[in-house]
Write an enzyme that holds these catalytic residues in place. Structure first.
Site, PDB file in Angstrom:
ATOM      1  N   SER A   1      15.272   2.437 -87.383  1.00 13.69           N
ATOM      2  CA  SER A   1      14.560   1.587 -86.420  1.00 13.69           C
ATOM      3  C   SER A   1      13.893   0.517 -87.240  1.00 13.69           C
ATOM      4  O   SER A   1      13.596   0.731 -88.434  1.00 13.69           O
ATOM      5  CB  SER A   1      13.500   2.389 -85.665  1.00 13.69           C
ATOM      6  OG  SER A   1      12.572   1.539 -85.006  1.00 13.69           O
TER       7      SER A   1
ATOM      8  N   TYR B   1       6.176   8.043 -85.264  1.00  9.51           N
ATOM      9  CA  TYR B   1       7.523   7.476 -85.266  1.00  9.51           C
ATOM     10  C   TYR B   1       7.744   6.657 -86.534  1.00  9.51           C
ATOM     11  O   TYR B   1       8.780   6.774 -87.192  1.00  9.51           O
ATOM     12  CB  TYR B   1       7.689   6.603 -84.029  1.00  9.51           C
ATOM     13  CG  TYR B   1       9.093   6.162 -83.732  1.00  9.51           C
ATOM     14  CD1 TYR B   1      10.009   7.029 -83.135  1.00  9.51           C
ATOM     15  CD2 TYR B   1       9.522   4.867 -84.026  1.00  9.51           C
ATOM     16  CE1 TYR B   1      11.308   6.617 -82.846  1.00  9.51           C
ATOM     17  CE2 TYR B   1      10.807   4.448 -83.731  1.00  9.51           C
ATOM     18  CZ  TYR B   1      11.701   5.324 -83.143  1.00  9.51           C
ATOM     19  OH  TYR B   1      12.980   4.918 -82.866  1.00  9.51           O
TER      20      TYR B   1
END
Length: 232
Positions: A135, A149
């Site tokens: 990501s 995250y």
């Protein structure tokens, strides 16, 4: 090269798109995810697919899965770590320890367990490709992503670098793909869920699948170590 691949998070989103794209190119795929039903839906588009419900955050589950896949396929040339999650209450001031561990298990520990399940046979054979769907949160922290995250995605980036540092001379390569916003089911876990207008401006899972296929299909002498992909 044996055209066999294992894809985690294969029941939806990027994992499903990569599995279907590989199957269209003649790859036999093993589809991993927590729930059988979505995996079966994807398997219907992947001739000869092996469906294995598996919690990648469990080292025991992954060990059993690895044995099952290798018994069925004989060898695995490609591993795609696409499983991942986030939580709605993600800021430092509200992130709970259970939610933190859930993200670390799904996003980072699971990728590591799966790498260790298939790397030995890649190493001994002298070929293999690992694709880690990271990501852009693995490049820079943001409140949108949240710390759990971000930590897990920075870890995935480090795992990719470590594979290349140690295994490239033995024929194994790894690619970390760092996408920006993609229209996938994980968006439903944002504190503010994007509306249809916002989603229309995002990338689609098939776009990231094309990136993965590029890294997989290039000659073995080439390693795309990192790929940053964002909406236009």
């Amino acid at each position: 090269m044996e055209k066999t691949a294992v894809i985690t998070g294969a029941g939806s989103g990027v994992g499903a798109a990569i599995a279907i794209a590989l199957a269209k190119q003649g790859w036999r795929v093993a589809l991993l995810g927590r729930r059988r039903e979505p995996l079966e839906t994807v398997a219907a588009q992947c001739p000869g697919a092996l469906v294995i419900p598996c919690d990648v955050g469990s080292s025991d589950d992954v060990a059993k899965m690895g044995q099952q896949v290798l018994a069925e396929f004989g060898s695995v040339e490609v591993l795609v770590n696409a499983a991942g999650t986030n939580v709605p209450h993600r800021a430092l001031e509200v992130l709970t320890l259970p939610d933190y561990h859930e993200m670390m298990n799904a996003n980072l520990n699971g990728a590591y367990y799966c790498v260790q399940a298939f790397l030995p046979q890649m190493r001994s054979r002298g070929s293999g490709t690992v694709i880690n769907i990271v990501s852009d949160a693995g490049k820079a922290a943001s409140p949108k992503a949240g710390p759990g995250y971000v930590i897990s995605k920075f870890g995935m980036a480090g795992l990719t670098s470590a594979i290349n540092a140690e295994e490239r001379t033995r024929g194994v390569r790894a690619c970390a793909i760092f996408p920006g916003d993609i229209d996938t089911p994980i968006l439903a876990k944002r504190p503010v869920v994007p509306d249809a207008t916002a989603r229309a401006k995002m990338m689609q899972p098939e776009d990231i699948a094309e990136c993965a296929l590029l890294a997989i299909n290039l000659p073995s002498r080439v390693i795309i170590e990192e790929m940053i992909v964002r909406p236009r």
